[in-house]
Motif scaffolding. Structure first.
Motif, PDB file in Angstrom:
ATOM      1  N   SER A 185       0.822  -1.223   0.000  1.00  0.00           N
ATOM      2  CA  SER A 185       0.000   0.000   0.000  1.00  0.00           C
ATOM      3  C   SER A 185       0.850   1.266   0.000  1.00  0.00           C
ATOM      4  CB  SER A 185      -0.951   0.018   1.206  1.00  0.00           C
ATOM      5  OG  SER A 185      -1.742  -1.135   1.203  1.00  0.00           O
ATOM      6  N   THR A 235      -3.875   2.105 -10.252  1.00  0.00           N
ATOM      7  CA  THR A 235      -3.712   2.282  -8.801  1.00  0.00           C
ATOM      8  C   THR A 235      -3.246   3.707  -8.496  1.00  0.00           C
ATOM      9  OG1 THR A 235      -3.095  -0.044  -8.713  1.00  0.00           O
ATOM     10  CG2 THR A 235      -2.698   1.239  -6.729  1.00  0.00           C
ATOM     11  N   ASN A 240      -5.598   7.006  -6.678  1.00  0.00           N
ATOM     12  CA  ASN A 240      -5.133   7.655  -5.448  1.00  0.00           C
ATOM     13  C   ASN A 240      -4.557   9.045  -5.691  1.00  0.00           C
ATOM     14  OD1 ASN A 240      -5.542   5.548  -3.275  1.00  0.00           O
ATOM     15  ND2 ASN A 240      -4.527   4.365  -4.873  1.00  0.00           N
TER      16      ASN A 240
END
Ligand code: ATP
Ligand code: PRP
Length: 226
Positions: A155, A177, A181
């Motif tokens: 993460s 990803t 974010n």
């Protein structure tokens, strides 16, 4: 025949993308794996060939099993191999084939709007969060950029969002990803793909059994490139 010569050839794989992308290569060579590691809890899987078995290990543990000769062969990402470099037995691993599977890039990424180039030019000391400490250290050292590295195990994308780091070094494939974010890749470090690794002593002592496996993977990699 010695015990070693009788033992099956052991191939170390990690579950998930490496297993899934290796399966078709094995199938092309007529090797069928007995069980699916996603549904089975077994860690030693037999195949339809009595002298070939698969062991399921963590991706970052694959080089260790091969280095110690607990597995004759393994498949690992270049990211894992770079971090493992040197190992406990330097020289024990032979890396003959780039299988061109599990392809992605190792990148530096920051929050959108963070002026990475300006920070680098100003000589700012950057905090970098990553699982890939060795690759990151080498990259920034080659650029002459001072960094504080913070080791994480996953993460990574979270780190710049909550102020743990200015940037991350992570793998990027589709970019989904990062986008999800609010991060952007600001620098490429290296292209990544998975390699076949072989224990050098096994290769020497069990060449007759291992060479056909090398031939299988060599052909498969040429077909992937073609
Ligand atoms: P570990 O379980 O040891 O922490 P991991 O979670 O990184 O490892 P996987 O996610 O299965 O293991 O990744 C295995 C390999 O696949 C990585 O070492 C890398 O080479 C490659 N890889 C990782 N992410 C991607 C991706 N998004 N697209 C393509 N290949 C990838
Ligand atoms: C890897 C990597 C990124 C993601 C990038 O994680 O750590 O988070 O893939 O892929 P993308 O650019 O296609 O979105 P993975 O999916 O392996 O999950 P992990 O955190 O379990 O390693």
């Amino acid at each position: 025949m010695t015990e070693l010569q009788q033992a099956p050839i052991t191939l170390a794989l990690s579950k998930g993308r490496i297993f899934e992308e290796t399966l078709p290569l094995l199938q092309d060579a007529g090797i069928e794996v007995s069980e699916d590691p996603e549904t089975s809890r077994k860690l030693i899987l037999s195949t339809n060939q009595p002298d070939i078995r698969i062991i399921i290990v963590r991706a970052s543990d694959v080089p260790t099993y091969v280095e110690y000769g607990a597995a004759d062969l393994g498949i690992a990402g270049k990211d894992v191999l770079v971090e493992h470099a040197g190992g406990a037995h330097p020289g024990a691993l032979y890396q003959p084939i780039d299988l061109q599977i599990a392809r992605c890039r190792l990148c530096v990424a920051t929050r959108e709007g963070f002026d990475y180039e300006a920070a680098v030019q100003q000589g700012a000391r950057l905090r970098i969060a990553t699982k890939y400490v060795r690759a990151a250290r080498d990259h920034f050292a080659a650029k002459g950029v001072y960094v504080d590295l913070i080791k994480l195990y996953g993460s990574m994308e979270l780190a710049p969002l909550i102020g743990l780091a200015d940037a991350i070094v992570d793998l990027v494939s589709t970019g989904n990803t990062l986008r999800a974010n609010g991060l952007v890749a600001v620098e490429d470090i290296m292209p990544i793909s998975s390699r076949l690794i072989v224990n050098r002593a096994s290769l020497k002592l069990r060449r007759k059994k291992i060479q056909p496996m090398l031939d299988v993977f060599q052909r498969a990699s040429q077909e992937t490139i073609a």
